[in-house]
Each structure stands twice: as C-alpha cells, then as structure tokens.
Design an enzyme around this catalytic site. Structure first.
Site, PDB file in Angstrom:
ATOM      1  N   GLN A  52       0.725  -1.270  -0.003  1.00  0.00           N
ATOM      2  CA  GLN A  52      -0.047  -0.152  -0.075  1.00  0.00           C
ATOM      3  C   GLN A  52       1.151   1.135   0.037  1.00  0.00           C
ATOM      4  O   GLN A  52       0.365   2.488  -0.168  1.00  0.00           O
ATOM      5  CB  GLN A  52      -1.074  -0.011   1.093  1.00  0.00           C
ATOM      6  CG  GLN A  52      -1.840  -1.177   1.098  1.00  0.00           C
ATOM      7  CD  GLN A  52      -2.989  -0.879   2.499  1.00  0.00           C
ATOM      8  OE1 GLN A  52      -2.278  -1.505   3.140  1.00  0.00           O
ATOM      9  NE2 GLN A  52      -3.989  -0.246   2.372  1.00  0.00           N
ATOM     10  N   LEU A 100      -7.564   1.464   3.447  1.00  0.00           N
ATOM     11  CA  LEU A 100      -7.042   2.947   3.446  1.00  0.00           C
ATOM     12  C   LEU A 100      -6.787   2.965   1.728  1.00  0.00           C
ATOM     13  O   LEU A 100      -6.670   4.171   1.336  1.00  0.00           O
ATOM     14  CB  LEU A 100      -5.380   3.172   4.010  1.00  0.00           C
ATOM     15  CG  LEU A 100      -5.820   3.097   5.507  1.00  0.00           C
ATOM     16  CD1 LEU A 100      -4.547   3.111   6.364  1.00  0.00           C
ATOM     17  CD2 LEU A 100      -6.651   4.357   5.876  1.00  0.00           C
ATOM     18  N   HIS A 141      -7.289  -9.607   5.994  1.00  0.00           N
ATOM     19  CA  HIS A 141      -7.281  -8.599   4.917  1.00  0.00           C
ATOM     20  C   HIS A 141      -5.973  -8.044   4.481  1.00  0.00           C
ATOM     21  O   HIS A 141      -5.319  -7.859   3.414  1.00  0.00           O
ATOM     22  CB  HIS A 141      -7.954  -7.121   5.521  1.00  0.00           C
ATOM     23  CG  HIS A 141      -8.039  -6.049   4.821  1.00  0.00           C
ATOM     24  ND1 HIS A 141      -9.414  -5.442   4.356  1.00  0.00           N
ATOM     25  CD2 HIS A 141      -7.085  -5.355   4.440  1.00  0.00           C
ATOM     26  CE1 HIS A 141      -9.006  -4.389   3.774  1.00  0.00           C
ATOM     27  NE2 HIS A 141      -7.625  -4.175   3.652  1.00  0.00           N
ATOM     28  N   GLU A 142      -5.042  -7.862   5.557  1.00  0.00           N
ATOM     29  CA  GLU A 142      -3.593  -7.317   5.267  1.00  0.00           C
ATOM     30  C   GLU A 142      -2.730  -8.626   4.588  1.00  0.00           C
ATOM     31  O   GLU A 142      -2.002  -8.110   3.800  1.00  0.00           O
ATOM     32  CB  GLU A 142      -3.001  -6.991   6.630  1.00  0.00           C
ATOM     33  CG  GLU A 142      -3.801  -5.966   7.438  1.00  0.00           C
ATOM     34  CD  GLU A 142      -4.008  -4.690   6.457  1.00  0.00           C
ATOM     35  OE1 GLU A 142      -3.162  -4.366   5.692  1.00  0.00           O
ATOM     36  OE2 GLU A 142      -4.992  -3.943   6.862  1.00  0.00           O
TER      37      GLU A 142
HETATM   38 NI    NI Z   1      -6.434  -2.743   3.107  1.00  0.00          NI
END
Ligand code: NI
Length: 178
Positions: A52, A100, A141-142
């Site tokens: 990310q 995010l 999720h991560e």
């Molecule tokens: Ni995420």
C-alpha cells in the site's frame, strides 16, 4: 521517519504478489517499518501492508483498539513479516471492513472466523498466534494485500458495499453465512 503516500485501488502495485522479507532487521526494512507506522498513525486505520506504500514486500502492521475488539482487549501495534494463515475451521462470517487504499467506502466481506497466524515478529523471530473475530479479519485483509488481493475481490454480495457515511447511518444487519 516520514508519512508515505498510500496507493489507491487502480494502481497496479496493489495487484502484485509481494516478495518475502529475508532480513526483518535490515536497515531498509526497519526504515520502511518506521515510516509505515507513522503513516498508519496519520491515516487512522487498523492495518497497513507494505504494497500500500508502493513496497511489494511481505510485511504488514496492524493493531486492534479495545473498543473494536469483541472481548474488549486491545492488540497493540504489531508487525508481521512473511505471514502465513491457516483457517482453524471452515466457518466464515460477514463483517464490515474498509481499506486505506479504497477511501470513503466499506463493505461486508466474508472471512474465516478463526485462524492460525505464523510469521516473523518485530525481532525477526518465528511466532504463532490464534486469532478470531475482528482481529482475524484484519490479518486476513492485510495478508491478502501481500497477494495482490483487495477486499472487493473477496465480496460475495455487492448489496453490502457503500460509502462509510451511508452504511453507518443505515446500519443494515448482515446475513449469516450458511
Ligand atoms: Ni487494505
């Protein structure tokens, strides 16, 4: 330390398979970790994976505030290098999550209720943990981010996908997964 730019959905870095971290204590990795920590604190989420911030390496940071933990017990900010997830049963549940990299939106996503997480901790030492509920959701999720998977790619019902303000205001009950 520095606050890093966060890649948004549509950037190809979010679709890459990240490479394992050979040495968690290497200076460039420690600098990345410090910058990711500052970035997450600034952005206000519960997790951030290295892809990310445009670094396709297998690490993420996460934490669970007490107010969001089913058992009321907070998980302090933690780093996981080279995570591996094993479901503890086939049981899954729908729960709300955001990202995010997909600002302003959230969705109900099916995830395993309980998992075993293994990887390397902040000292580079192997660890194992069993997680359930929202903690298990965050870690799934991560870890997905390290495999180029964003939560819309896990969704089963697009009726439960919307803007934070709208979905929070209307607070639709989520169906059980059978
Ligand atoms: Ni995420």
């Amino acid at each position: 330390m520095a606050i890093l730019k966060i890649a948004r959905m549509g950037h190809p870095v979010l679709l890459e398979t990240a490479v394992p971290v050979d040495d968690p204590l290497a200076p460039d990795i420690q600098r990345l970790l410090a910058d990711m920590t500052e970035t997450l604190q600034d952005a206000g989420g519960v997790g951030l994976a290295a892809p990310q911030v445009y670094q396709p390496r297998r690490l993420f940071i996460w934490h669970l505030p007490a107010a969001r933990a089913e058992n009321g017990v907070a998980v302090p900010l933690s780093v996981v290098f080279n995570p591996e997830i094993t479901p503890l049963s086939e049981a899954r549940e729908l729960g709300w999550e955001g990202c995010l990299s997909i600002p302003g939106l959230r969705a109900a996503v099916p995830r395993y209720r309980a998992i075993r997480l293994t990887g390397l901790d902040a000292r580079g030492a192997p660890f194992a943990a069993e997680l359930s509920g929202f903690a298990a959701r965050i870690v799934q999720h991560e870890t997905d981010h390290l495999n180029g998977i964003l939560y819309p790619m896990r969704m089963s019902d697009f009726r439960y996908f919307g803007f934070n303000e709208e979905t929070e205001r209307h607070n639709q009950p989520l169906p059980e997964i059978v």
